[in-house]
Every structure is written in structure tokens, then in C-alpha cells.
Scaffold this motif. Structure first.
Motif, PDB file in Angstrom:
ATOM      1  N   SER A 238     -38.277 -47.762 -11.552  1.00 57.85           N
ATOM      2  CA  SER A 238     -39.229 -47.720 -12.651  1.00 57.85           C
ATOM      3  C   SER A 238     -40.572 -47.139 -12.207  1.00 57.85           C
ATOM      4  CB  SER A 238     -39.441 -49.128 -13.227  1.00 57.85           C
ATOM      5  OG  SER A 238     -40.179 -49.930 -12.330  1.00 57.85           O
ATOM      6  N   MET A 239     -41.285 -46.536 -13.164  1.00 60.20           N
ATOM      7  CA  MET A 239     -42.615 -46.005 -12.876  1.00 60.20           C
ATOM      8  C   MET A 239     -43.562 -47.119 -12.453  1.00 60.20           C
ATOM      9  SD  MET A 239     -43.212 -43.151 -15.858  1.00 60.20           S
ATOM     10  CE  MET A 239     -44.921 -42.933 -15.318  1.00 60.20           C
ATOM     11  N   GLY A 240     -43.425 -48.291 -13.087  1.00 57.43           N
ATOM     12  CA  GLY A 240     -44.300 -49.409 -12.748  1.00 57.43           C
ATOM     13  C   GLY A 240     -44.159 -49.820 -11.297  1.00 57.43           C
ATOM     14  N   ASP A 241     -42.916 -49.836 -10.787  1.00 58.78           N
ATOM     15  CA  ASP A 241     -42.695 -50.204  -9.394  1.00 58.78           C
ATOM     16  C   ASP A 241     -43.340 -49.201  -8.444  1.00 58.78           C
ATOM     17  OD1 ASP A 241     -41.275 -52.420 -10.155  1.00 58.78           O
ATOM     18  OD2 ASP A 241     -39.310 -51.486  -9.961  1.00 58.78           O
ATOM     19  N   VAL A 242     -43.231 -47.914  -8.777  1.00 59.89           N
ATOM     20  CA  VAL A 242     -43.816 -46.875  -7.933  1.00 59.89           C
ATOM     21  C   VAL A 242     -45.330 -47.028  -7.876  1.00 59.89           C
ATOM     22  CG1 VAL A 242     -44.124 -44.386  -7.601  1.00 59.89           C
ATOM     23  CG2 VAL A 242     -41.937 -45.272  -8.406  1.00 59.89           C
ATOM     24  N   ILE A 243     -45.949 -47.243  -9.037  1.00 58.13           N
ATOM     25  CA  ILE A 243     -47.401 -47.375  -9.103  1.00 58.13           C
ATOM     26  C   ILE A 243     -47.864 -48.607  -8.319  1.00 58.13           C
ATOM     27  CG2 ILE A 243     -49.341 -47.827 -10.661  1.00 58.13           C
ATOM     28  CD1 ILE A 243     -47.910 -46.086 -12.736  1.00 58.13           C
ATOM     29  N   VAL A 244     -47.114 -49.705  -8.429  1.00 60.34           N
ATOM     30  CA  VAL A 244     -47.466 -50.920  -7.696  1.00 60.34           C
ATOM     31  C   VAL A 244     -47.423 -50.666  -6.188  1.00 60.34           C
ATOM     32  CG1 VAL A 244     -46.647 -53.228  -7.082  1.00 60.34           C
ATOM     33  CG2 VAL A 244     -46.792 -52.568  -9.480  1.00 60.34           C
ATOM     34  N   VAL A 245     -46.380 -49.994  -5.705  1.00 64.95           N
ATOM     35  CA  VAL A 245     -46.256 -49.708  -4.276  1.00 64.95           C
ATOM     36  C   VAL A 245     -47.414 -48.839  -3.799  1.00 64.95           C
ATOM     37  CG1 VAL A 245     -44.881 -48.508  -2.537  1.00 64.95           C
ATOM     38  CG2 VAL A 245     -43.753 -49.988  -4.204  1.00 64.95           C
ATOM     39  N   ILE A 246     -47.745 -47.806  -4.572  1.00 66.75           N
ATOM     40  CA  ILE A 246     -48.852 -46.916  -4.206  1.00 66.75           C
ATOM     41  C   ILE A 246     -50.155 -47.694  -4.111  1.00 66.75           C
ATOM     42  CG2 ILE A 246     -50.272 -44.972  -4.980  1.00 66.75           C
ATOM     43  CD1 ILE A 246     -47.726 -43.790  -6.222  1.00 66.75           C
ATOM     44  N   ASN A 247     -50.414 -48.546  -5.104  1.00 63.67           N
ATOM     45  CA  ASN A 247     -51.680 -49.276  -5.124  1.00 63.67           C
ATOM     46  C   ASN A 247     -51.738 -50.369  -4.060  1.00 63.67           C
ATOM     47  OD1 ASN A 247     -52.915 -47.821  -7.195  1.00 63.67           O
ATOM     48  ND2 ASN A 247     -51.876 -48.995  -8.775  1.00 63.67           N
ATOM     49  N   VAL A 248     -50.608 -50.966  -3.719  1.00 61.58           N
ATOM     50  CA  VAL A 248     -50.586 -51.943  -2.628  1.00 61.58           C
ATOM     51  C   VAL A 248     -51.013 -51.266  -1.324  1.00 61.58           C
ATOM     52  CG1 VAL A 248     -49.066 -53.308  -1.147  1.00 61.58           C
ATOM     53  CG2 VAL A 248     -48.924 -53.550  -3.621  1.00 61.58           C
ATOM     54  N   ILE A 249     -50.501 -50.057  -1.091  1.00 60.37           N
ATOM     55  CA  ILE A 249     -50.878 -49.312   0.108  1.00 60.37           C
ATOM     56  C   ILE A 249     -52.367 -48.977   0.091  1.00 60.37           C
ATOM     57  CG2 ILE A 249     -50.539 -47.142   1.363  1.00 60.37           C
ATOM     58  CD1 ILE A 249     -47.637 -47.171   0.354  1.00 60.37           C
ATOM     59  N   ILE A 250     -52.860 -48.536  -1.071  1.00 60.51           N
ATOM     60  CA  ILE A 250     -54.274 -48.142  -1.184  1.00 60.51           C
ATOM     61  C   ILE A 250     -55.194 -49.336  -0.950  1.00 60.51           C
ATOM     62  CG2 ILE A 250     -56.054 -47.313  -2.771  1.00 60.51           C
ATOM     63  CD1 ILE A 250     -53.877 -45.583  -4.077  1.00 60.51           C
ATOM     64  N   PHE A 251     -54.902 -50.461  -1.597  1.00 62.20           N
ATOM     65  CA  PHE A 251     -55.782 -51.626  -1.450  1.00 62.20           C
ATOM     66  C   PHE A 251     -55.613 -52.288  -0.079  1.00 62.20           C
ATOM     67  CE2 PHE A 251     -55.614 -51.530  -6.211  1.00 62.20           C
ATOM     68  CZ  PHE A 251     -56.959 -51.232  -6.380  1.00 62.20           C
ATOM     69  N   GLY A 252     -54.434 -52.164   0.489  1.00 58.90           N
ATOM     70  CA  GLY A 252     -54.264 -52.641   1.859  1.00 58.90           C
ATOM     71  C   GLY A 252     -55.126 -51.851   2.830  1.00 58.90           C
ATOM     72  N   ALA A 253     -55.132 -50.522   2.654  1.00 60.13           N
ATOM     73  CA  ALA A 253     -55.990 -49.675   3.492  1.00 60.13           C
ATOM     74  C   ALA A 253     -57.461 -49.979   3.239  1.00 60.13           C
ATOM     75  CB  ALA A 253     -55.694 -48.204   3.215  1.00 60.13           C
ATOM     76  N   SER A 254     -57.793 -50.287   1.990  1.00 57.85           N
ATOM     77  CA  SER A 254     -59.176 -50.623   1.652  1.00 57.85           C
ATOM     78  C   SER A 254     -59.619 -51.901   2.360  1.00 57.85           C
ATOM     79  CB  SER A 254     -59.313 -50.794   0.134  1.00 57.85           C
ATOM     80  OG  SER A 254     -60.572 -51.310  -0.224  1.00 57.85           O
ATOM     81  N   ALA A 255     -58.746 -52.899   2.380  1.00 61.80           N
ATOM     82  CA  ALA A 255     -59.091 -54.155   3.051  1.00 61.80           C
ATOM     83  C   ALA A 255     -59.305 -53.938   4.547  1.00 61.80           C
ATOM     84  CB  ALA A 255     -57.983 -55.183   2.816  1.00 61.80           C
ATOM     85  N   TRP A 256     -58.524 -53.046   5.133  1.00 64.92           N
ATOM     86  CA  TRP A 256     -58.633 -52.780   6.567  1.00 64.92           C
ATOM     87  C   TRP A 256     -59.871 -51.948   6.897  1.00 64.92           C
ATOM     88  CZ3 TRP A 256     -56.297 -48.249   9.508  1.00 64.92           C
ATOM     89  CH2 TRP A 256     -56.454 -48.427  10.877  1.00 64.92           C
ATOM     90  N   LEU A 257     -60.178 -50.954   6.070  1.00 69.32           N
ATOM     91  CA  LEU A 257     -61.272 -50.028   6.363  1.00 69.32           C
ATOM     92  C   LEU A 257     -62.619 -50.487   5.816  1.00 69.32           C
ATOM     93  CD1 LEU A 257     -59.392 -46.673   5.649  1.00 69.32           C
ATOM     94  CD2 LEU A 257     -59.964 -47.636   7.904  1.00 69.32           C
TER      95      LEU A 257
END
Length: 290
Positions: free
Chosen positions: A149-168
């Protein structure tokens, strides 16, 4: 000029897109960037790179979105891709040439209102027939290629983005960024769908004729009649024919139609579903100014 002429439609779409570009630029320059917040999707990637490097956000918005647009060329119409490229270039130019003032340095206000303006900008551009954030295009590509599903793809992308945000950027900045993303997504839905939320109502009743007449006369809306049979009883099927009613109303009208059904058949089987949008029919015509 005819109300439905292509020229007028193109002008209206251009105004939607231009309004969306300026709204998104305000959200970025006046709220998110000064407070080191990001968003989800391609815009979030651009913001994250801008916050951790010396690269300018106006260039990053253009560069980061281009791969998504190229993917969109394989999935969408040429008209959609052309308008998307135009909107992304316009956003990049506005960010480079127009300096919006910093409205607030309060972290909570910056997160909420930054998300609001950015979500409004994305929603307005969608109403104009394009996007200024290419994540949805990439999600469509992966959903068709890998049957997810498109929703699953968007969730995965945003998890990666916000994970990188928390680290950086730190945990607190990532949390405010997630709040901004939530506000942006809800604002975008509101702008695209409008203030009225529609409900599709299916009514299965032995008293369907009277219910139909009451809905038409009291609510001035249309009803679709479907033929069916019951699926219960000792044999698994009730041989008596049923008239199944289907209608669409706004959420504000639901209490009224619910009262009509209860008054005429409190044993009726009613199924209520959310409807993204409707076109034509009595429902739309009754809202048209006389």
C-alpha cells in the motif's frame, strides 16, 4: 467565458498552485527553518540536509524532488508532471527570491503553524492538479511494483527521515518535527476534502419504500435503489426480495437521516462508510447558489 471552459479551469488551477507555493514557503521560512524543524517526505529530506549542511533550501527543494518527478513521468500523465515541475520550480524561486519574516521562536507555535502552512500549501497544489512534495509519487511507484500500500511506503520513508532527524538534530527537534508533520497532514486533508465530510449510508429494511420517500422529501437528497435478498435464515437465504437504499449525506446531516430510519424501522440494518468526495447528483446541486 464558460464556467467549465478549459481556459477558466487552467486559470483556477494556476491560482491554486500559486497560493500553495506561497503558503508552503511561509511555513518553511517563517516557522520550520528558523527553529531547526523538518517535515516528512521530500520536503523533510530537503529540510534535514539544509539543517545539517550549508546548502540552500531553495536548491535542495528542486534537486530532491526531481528524481520523484522523473518517476512520476513513468506513472502519471504528462500534464500532471509538467504542472508538478512548474510548481516545484516556482517554490524554489520563491524561497530564493522572497524573504518572509520569522514569525515566532516559540517551539510549539512554530511546529504547529509551520505544519499548518506547509500542509495548506501541499493541499492547495493538489487541488491545482500537481504536487510540491514527490513522496506520494514514489509511494505509488513502489505500491505498483511490489504490491504494497501507498500508506505503508510513506510510513517507512517518514520513519527513516524522523529517525535521521533524531540522530542529527536531537530527540526534541525530532518530536517537534513529528508534530509539524501531523499538523501538515491533517491540514492537507482538510484543504483537499473541504469542510464537509461525506458519509455513504446503505439501508436494508423491510420498510425501505417509506424510508426512501422520507429521505427524499425531508432532506431533499437522492437515493439509489438496489435489488437484493437476505442472507440469513435456516437455508442461509431469505427468498423475499429486498430493496436496498444507498445515499450520501454530510456528517452534519447524519443525525437527521438516522432519526428518519429509527422512526420508520428501528430494526433496519444500516452501514455507514466515509466517502472521500462526490460529484453531481442532487447532493451537489442543492448546495449550488440559486
Amino acid at each position: 467565458m464558460s464556467p467549465n471552459s478549459p481556459t477558466k479551469r487552467n486559470i483556477v488551477e494556476a491560482l491554486w498552485i500559486l497560493s500553495g507555493v506561497f503558503a508552503a514557503a511561509i511555513g518553511l521560512q517563517s516557522f520550520l527553518l528558523p527553529n531547526n524543524f523538518i517535515d516528512g517526505g521530500a520536503t523533510g529530506i530537503s529540510l534535514l540536509i539544509a539543517e545539517t549542511t550549508t546548502l540552500d533550501i531553495s536548491y535542495l527543494i528542486l534537486v530532491i524532488n526531481m528524481p520523484f518527478v522523473i518517476v512520476g513521468y513513468l506513472q502519471m500523465s504528462r500534464r500532471f508532471v509538467f504542472k508538478t515541475i512548474t510548481a516545484v520550480v516556482a517554490l524554489s524561486l520563491v524561497l530564493a527570491l522572497v524573504q518572509f519574516p520569522i514569525i515566532t521562536e516559540d517551539l510549539l507555535l512554530a511546529s504547529v503553524f509551520g505544519g499548518f502552512f506547509l500542509g495548506a500549501g501541499i493541499g492547495l497544489s493538489v487541488r491545482g492538479g500537481c504536487v510540491i512534495d514527490g513522496t506520494e509519487i514514489l509511494a505509488l511507484f513502489f505500491s505498483r511494483r511490489f504490491k504494497i500500500s501507498m500508506g505503508d511506503v510513506i510510513v517507512v520513508i517518514n520513519v527513516i527521515i524522523f529517525g535521521a532527524s533524531a540522530w542529527l538534530l536531537g530527540t526534541e527537534a525530532a518530536m517537534y518535527s513529528m508534530l509539524a508533520y501531523f499538523v501538515a497532514s491533517k491540514t492537507m486533508d482538510f484543504v483537499i476534502q473541504g469542510i464537509e465530510e461525506y458519509l455513504g449510508i446503505t439501508i436494508i429494511s423491510r420498510n425501505s419504500v417509506r424510508i426512501k420517500e422520507a429521505i427524499v422529501s425531508e432532506m431533499n437528497t437522492g437515493v439509489t435503489l438496489l435489488n437484493g435478498k437476505g442472507g440469513y435464515g435456516k437455508t442461509g437465504e431469505d427468498t423475499k426480495n429486498l430493496t436496498i437504499l444507498y445515499t450520501v449525506v454530510t456528517r452534519l446531516e447524519y443525525l437527521k437521516i438516522s432519526r428518519i430510519i429509527d422512526d420508520l424501522d428501528d430494526q433496519a440494518f444500516v452501514v455507514i462508510q466515509g466517502v472521500r468526495d462526490v460529484r453531481g447528483g442532487i447532493l451537489k446541486r442543492r448546495h449550488t447558489p440559486q
